[in-house]
Design a protein around this motif. Structure first.
Motif, mmCIF file in Angstrom:
data_model
loop_
_atom_site.group_PDB
_atom_site.id
_atom_site.type_symbol
_atom_site.label_atom_id
_atom_site.label_comp_id
_atom_site.label_asym_id
_atom_site.label_seq_id
_atom_site.Cartn_x
_atom_site.Cartn_y
_atom_site.Cartn_z
ATOM 1 N N LYS A 302 0.804 -1.226 0.000
ATOM 2 C CA LYS A 302 0.000 0.000 0.000
ATOM 3 C C LYS A 302 0.838 1.279 0.000
ATOM 4 O O LYS A 302 0.381 2.321 -0.467
ATOM 5 N N LEU A 303 2.052 1.195 0.545
ATOM 6 C CA LEU A 303 2.853 2.415 0.740
ATOM 7 C C LEU A 303 4.054 2.519 -0.191
ATOM 8 O O LEU A 303 4.693 3.576 -0.256
ATOM 9 N N GLY A 304 4.409 1.435 -0.901
ATOM 10 C CA GLY A 304 5.579 1.478 -1.765
ATOM 11 C C GLY A 304 6.872 1.550 -0.975
ATOM 12 O O GLY A 304 6.902 1.316 0.234
ATOM 13 N N ASN A 305 7.944 1.901 -1.660
ATOM 14 C CA ASN A 305 9.273 1.967 -1.054
ATOM 15 C C ASN A 305 9.646 3.423 -0.819
ATOM 16 O O ASN A 305 10.013 4.141 -1.745
ATOM 17 N N SER A 306 9.558 3.857 0.436
ATOM 18 C CA SER A 306 9.919 5.229 0.807
ATOM 19 C C SER A 306 11.303 5.292 1.446
ATOM 20 O O SER A 306 11.585 6.180 2.259
ATOM 21 N N SER A 307 12.150 4.330 1.096
ATOM 22 C CA SER A 307 13.561 4.312 1.502
ATOM 23 C C SER A 307 13.730 4.361 3.021
ATOM 24 O O SER A 307 13.236 3.490 3.723
ATOM 25 N N VAL A 308 14.395 5.393 3.533
ATOM 26 C CA VAL A 308 14.712 5.498 4.961
ATOM 27 C C VAL A 308 13.478 5.535 5.855
ATOM 28 O O VAL A 308 13.572 5.311 7.061
ATOM 29 N N ALA A 309 12.325 5.818 5.265
ATOM 30 C CA ALA A 309 11.108 5.953 6.071
ATOM 31 C C ALA A 309 10.403 4.628 6.299
ATOM 32 O O ALA A 309 9.548 4.534 7.189
ATOM 33 N N THR A 310 10.739 3.585 5.530
ATOM 34 C CA THR A 310 9.918 2.370 5.588
ATOM 35 C C THR A 310 9.964 1.672 6.938
ATOM 36 O O THR A 310 8.932 1.261 7.458
ATOM 37 N N VAL A 311 11.143 1.519 7.529
ATOM 38 C CA VAL A 311 11.245 0.772 8.792
ATOM 39 C C VAL A 311 10.602 1.531 9.952
ATOM 40 O O VAL A 311 9.779 0.965 10.689
ATOM 41 N N PRO A 312 10.922 2.833 10.164
ATOM 42 C CA PRO A 312 10.269 3.521 11.290
ATOM 43 C C PRO A 312 8.762 3.687 11.097
ATOM 44 O O PRO A 312 8.010 3.675 12.075
#
Length: 352
Positions: A302-312
């Motif tokens: 649903k959110l795609g790959n937002s790089s540094v934001a994905t894990v937090p």
């Protein structure tokens, strides 16, 4: 003294970009040649490989530093702290602030300084700086926060991962469908409570692997050749991740002294659904044990790959019980793991 995440926050943009939005794109091969397949087939194959059905884009007037500020506000409120007591603000990103419809990244001043300014923190001893570490940037920021606290240089840190990757993608490249925007933030601080960070592992592979992700020209040769976009060698990244990420996770878990059977959740960077599933399989194969049901929450669909934001962001969603079928309980053992441009790999074993 233990080092714990005492507050989380995330900002998920409200603009939803579904896969059908790419049906009218003109996708080209890297050499500029046409792809011998209709867009509907290209998009469906993409979904089968990555799992992505839709992604989020920031509104035109918002930049990465704005998204990071929104997430930081929520993390500060969740931790119930005075922002003036924060010793370090560490902002992980890749391209700085890229304004809508522009081609230039802006990193002067640093995003961390901009976020501190937006938070209206007066304390000059609250040090704000950025970290460029590819997709593993937020995880590495937490590791750095741990080092500051362990050394006595800090008691409390704000670690942010924020990105607007939608603004640096080549619309003629199929990989453009992977990337998205978002931000996640955490308060990391010294605590007398049990748990926290039990072990960490970091590695940088640069001898042959440094340029698996890079800035390159558009696949469309008719566009200006001096304009650069995020590019990647997907096959090499996939093979690299499957070989090296499970090993790093195992080293980290072994150093923590925790048994694999006690791991409740694994938060892996949301890069590619099939890749993450393959990493998980190889990780558990190293211990010759079965994968527990529901151990790996996923948001990439649903959110795609937002790089540094994905894990937090993923952590915040699970903590707030906003991801169906997933929750966290006090004492749970979790693993954070990421891989990305550089090529960098890192992992943290954490007791919630």
């Amino acid at each position: 003294m233990n080092i714990k995440i005492t507050g989380t926050g995330s900002y998920i943009p409200s603009t939803v970009e579904k896969n059908t939005a790419f049906h009218n794109h003109t996708f080209l091969n890297a050499d500029g040649s046409a792809i011998n397949a209709p867009n509907e087939v290209i998009v469906e194959k993409f979904k089968e490989i990555t799992g992505i059905a839709e992604r989020r884009y920031a509104k035109d007037h918002l930049n990465s530093s704005d998204l990071g500020f929104f997430a930081a506000e929520k993390a500060i409120a969740d931790a119930n702290i005075d922002p003036e007591t924060i010793d370090y603000i560490i902002a992980a990103h890749n391209f700085g602030d890229v304004k809508h419809n522009t081609i230039q990244g802006d990193m002067l001043p640093s995003l961390a300084s901009r976020i501190k300014h937006s938070l209206r923190i007066k304390n000059p001893k609250c040090v704000a700086y950025d970290i460029l570490f590819g997709c593993p940037g937020w995880v590495e920021g937490v590791i750095q926060a741990k080092a500051f606290i362990k050394s006595g240089m800090a008691k409390r840190c704000l670690v942010i991962g924020t990105e607007t990757l939608s603004r640096v993608t080549d619309k003629h490249d199929r990989d453009a469908m992977i990337f998205s925007d978002g931000a996640g933030a955490t308060i990391v601080e010294a605590s007398n409570e049990e748990g926290g960070i039990l072990a960490h592992e970091t590695a940088s592979f640069t001898y042959d692997e440094a340029y698996y992700l890079f800035f390159g020209k558009s696949n469309n040769p008719e566009l200006p050749q001096d304009t650069r976009y995020i590019k990647m060698d997907g096959r090499k990244i996939y093979e690299f991740a499957l070989t090296n990420v499970p090993k790093a996770m195992k080293t980290c878990l072994d150093n923590s002294g925790v048994d694999i059977k006690d791991v409740k959740k694994i938060f892996i960077h949301q890069a590619n659904e099939k890749m993450d599933e393959a990493i998980l399989k190889r990780f558990y194969r190293l211990y010759k044990t079965a994968i527990p049901e529901g151990v790996m929450p996923m948001s990439i669909q649903k959110l795609g790959n937002s790089s540094v934001a994905t894990v937090p962001t993923l952590l915040d969603l699970v903590k707030r019980k906003q991801l169906e079928g997933h929750s966290l309980n006090k004492g749970d053992i979790v693993i954070f793991a990421s891989v990305g441009a550089g090529m960098h790999i890192n992992a943290i074993v954490y007791q919630y």
